[in-house]
Design a protein around this motif. Structure first.
Motif, mmCIF file in Angstrom:
data_model
loop_
_atom_site.group_PDB
_atom_site.id
_atom_site.type_symbol
_atom_site.label_atom_id
_atom_site.label_comp_id
_atom_site.label_asym_id
_atom_site.label_seq_id
_atom_site.Cartn_x
_atom_site.Cartn_y
_atom_site.Cartn_z
ATOM 1 N N GLY A 8 0.702 -1.073 0.128
ATOM 2 C CA GLY A 8 0.019 0.024 0.108
ATOM 3 C C GLY A 8 0.854 1.222 -0.069
ATOM 4 O O GLY A 8 0.703 2.271 -0.766
ATOM 5 N N LEU A 9 1.834 1.213 1.052
ATOM 6 C CA LEU A 9 3.138 2.538 0.783
ATOM 7 C C LEU A 9 3.649 2.368 -0.625
ATOM 8 O O LEU A 9 3.810 3.586 -1.113
ATOM 9 N N SER A 10 3.888 1.579 -1.209
ATOM 10 C CA SER A 10 4.474 1.836 -2.642
ATOM 11 C C SER A 10 3.509 2.079 -3.581
ATOM 12 O O SER A 10 3.649 2.879 -4.443
ATOM 13 N N VAL A 11 2.086 1.688 -3.419
ATOM 14 C CA VAL A 11 1.207 2.286 -4.299
ATOM 15 C C VAL A 11 0.875 3.940 -4.216
ATOM 16 O O VAL A 11 0.745 4.478 -5.041
ATOM 17 N N PHE A 12 0.821 4.103 -3.132
ATOM 18 C CA PHE A 12 0.663 5.638 -2.946
ATOM 19 C C PHE A 12 1.818 6.179 -3.179
ATOM 20 O O PHE A 12 1.580 7.353 -3.673
ATOM 21 N N VAL A 13 2.898 6.067 -3.043
ATOM 22 C CA VAL A 13 3.992 6.765 -3.623
ATOM 23 C C VAL A 13 4.028 6.827 -5.115
ATOM 24 O O VAL A 13 4.310 7.930 -5.850
ATOM 25 N N ARG A 14 3.844 5.641 -5.768
ATOM 26 C CA ARG A 14 3.864 5.650 -7.139
ATOM 27 C C ARG A 14 2.698 6.580 -7.547
ATOM 28 O O ARG A 14 2.571 7.181 -8.790
ATOM 29 N N SER A 15 1.434 6.510 -6.938
ATOM 30 C CA SER A 15 0.191 7.565 -7.092
ATOM 31 C C SER A 15 0.747 8.951 -7.199
ATOM 32 O O SER A 15 0.228 9.783 -8.001
ATOM 33 N N VAL A 16 1.461 9.257 -6.298
ATOM 34 C CA VAL A 16 2.019 10.504 -6.319
ATOM 35 C C VAL A 16 2.638 11.192 -7.357
ATOM 36 O O VAL A 16 2.649 12.109 -7.939
ATOM 37 N N GLU A 17 3.865 10.303 -7.507
ATOM 38 C CA GLU A 17 4.884 10.567 -8.655
ATOM 39 C C GLU A 17 4.009 10.484 -9.775
ATOM 40 O O GLU A 17 4.379 11.165 -10.851
ATOM 41 N N ALA A 18 3.180 9.662 -10.253
ATOM 42 C CA ALA A 18 2.301 9.445 -11.404
ATOM 43 C C ALA A 18 1.504 10.684 -11.617
ATOM 44 O O ALA A 18 1.263 11.035 -12.932
ATOM 45 N N GLY A 19 0.943 11.215 -10.772
ATOM 46 C CA GLY A 19 -0.204 12.223 -10.758
ATOM 47 C C GLY A 19 -1.582 11.621 -10.924
ATOM 48 O O GLY A 19 -2.466 12.346 -11.076
ATOM 49 N N TYR A 67 2.864 13.091 4.633
ATOM 50 C CA TYR A 67 3.222 11.386 4.741
ATOM 51 C C TYR A 67 3.979 11.126 3.727
ATOM 52 O O TYR A 67 4.976 10.097 3.801
ATOM 53 N N TYR A 68 3.810 11.557 2.443
ATOM 54 C CA TYR A 68 4.616 11.190 1.193
ATOM 55 C C TYR A 68 5.995 11.775 1.542
ATOM 56 O O TYR A 68 6.938 10.870 1.179
ATOM 57 N N GLU A 69 6.365 13.014 2.069
ATOM 58 C CA GLU A 69 7.665 13.255 2.375
ATOM 59 C C GLU A 69 8.469 12.350 3.370
ATOM 60 O O GLU A 69 9.662 12.136 3.265
ATOM 61 N N ARG A 70 7.594 11.585 4.190
ATOM 62 C CA ARG A 70 8.242 10.700 5.253
ATOM 63 C C ARG A 70 8.535 9.399 4.592
ATOM 64 O O ARG A 70 9.403 8.877 4.860
ATOM 65 N N ILE A 71 7.437 8.815 3.970
ATOM 66 C CA ILE A 71 7.428 7.392 3.198
ATOM 67 C C ILE A 71 8.022 7.387 1.998
ATOM 68 O O ILE A 71 8.789 6.122 1.871
#
Length: 301
Positions: A8-19, A67-71
């Motif tokens: 779930g953390l990986s999905v969250f980070v990819r969602s932020v980076e992909a927009g 959360y993104y900046e920490r994760i």
């Protein structure tokens, strides 16, 4: 923390980076629905909303940004540790690639005759177009770009600078004369390159822009070459596009000692820092094949 939580953390980070969830799904090899459900589970577990979602907007909330900046650094570290244990010698999986027409035609032979036989598990979906595609919205993994590109939030790797040359047919020069200085170019007919509706001027190495009148405008180097060979005017064009015509005498260099601004070539991608092995090997192969084109070729003056 469970494996599901880590995913779930990986999905969250990819969602932020992909927009977008669609872009994240493409990077992760899953569906937008699966990404949305994973984010929803993460939000329930944390008890906060990470994204503000609507038909027109997809932005991080304040909690989501914090959360993104920490994760993000932690997720990247885990992924990089996994990649470090993999031997980066075999490419597998699918890549959707956008290549400019002229360079794409030169690259496709070595790609299909050398790269793909070395990596039989690699699948390619290739589009040849000089149009600047939207990688995220149109679902491309990589795009080779010729010319300066605006800051789009994508990752870019500079590959080479390609030399430009001014050329015209012997027939055109016999009819209209051969310019002896840069100033005399303004009195001539020109074959001009048009990109996204903008006609590009002649750009000298010192930054001087020479506006020119066009007899023939095109968004394709191949079309420009044909027009120049048929005597429609002087063309500012990539040397690699017209090298055969220079060698055969169908075209001649105009003002060969006038230094022109070279054209940067870069590859764009939306993978973030964690570039898949298949993408890295493909980019490295293109860089190797393009490198000789950066050198000034022998010309027929």
């Amino acid at each position: 923390m469970t494996v599901e939580h880590l995913h779930g953390l990986s999905v969250f980070v990819r969602s932020v980076e992909a927009g977008s969830f669609t872009g994240a799904a493409r990077l992760l090899g899953t569906t937008p629905s699966a990404v949305s459900k994973s984010i929803a589970r993460l939000e329930r577990r944390l008890g906060v909303r990470l994204f503000q979602r609507s038909t027109r907007a997809f932005v991080l909330t304040g909690d989501g940004q914090a959360y993104y900046e920490r994760i993000a650094p932690l997720v990247r570290g885990l992924e990089e540790a996994d990649e470090a244990l993999k031997a980066p010698t075999t490419a597998a999986g699918k890549l959707r690639v956008s290549l400019p027409v002229d360079l794409g035609r030169q690259l496709l032979d070595p790609i299909t005759s050398q790269l793909m036989p070395r990596h039989p598990a690699l699948a390619l979906d290739v589009s040849l177009s000089d149009r600047y595609v939207d990688l995220i919205q149109e679902g491309f993994d990589l795009a080779l770009r010729v010319g300066k590109v605006a800051d789009s939030g994508l990752h870019a790797r500079a590959l080479i600078d390609l030399p430009l040359v001014l050329v015209a047919s012997p027939q055109y020069l016999a009819r209209h004369g051969e310019p002896q200085t840069a100033a005399e170019l303004g009195a001539h007919r020109h074959v001009r390159y048009r990109l996204d509706g903008q006609v590009l001027p002649i750009l000298l190495a010192d930054g001087t822009r020479l506006p020119i009148e066009g007899m023939f405008d095109a968004d394709s180097g191949q079309a420009m070459k044909i027009a120049a060979v048929n005597g429609l005017g002087i063309a500012q064009i990539l040397m690699t596009t017209v090298q055969d015509e220079l060698d055969s005498g169908k075209l001649r260099c105009v003002l060969p000692h006038l230094p022109l601004m070279p054209v940067p070539v870069q590859v764009m991608h939306g993978f973030g820092r964690n570039l898949p092995i298949r993408a890295k090997l493909f980019i490295d192969f293109m860089a190797e094949r393009l490198a000789p084109l950066a050198r000034t070729n022998k010309q027929t003056l």
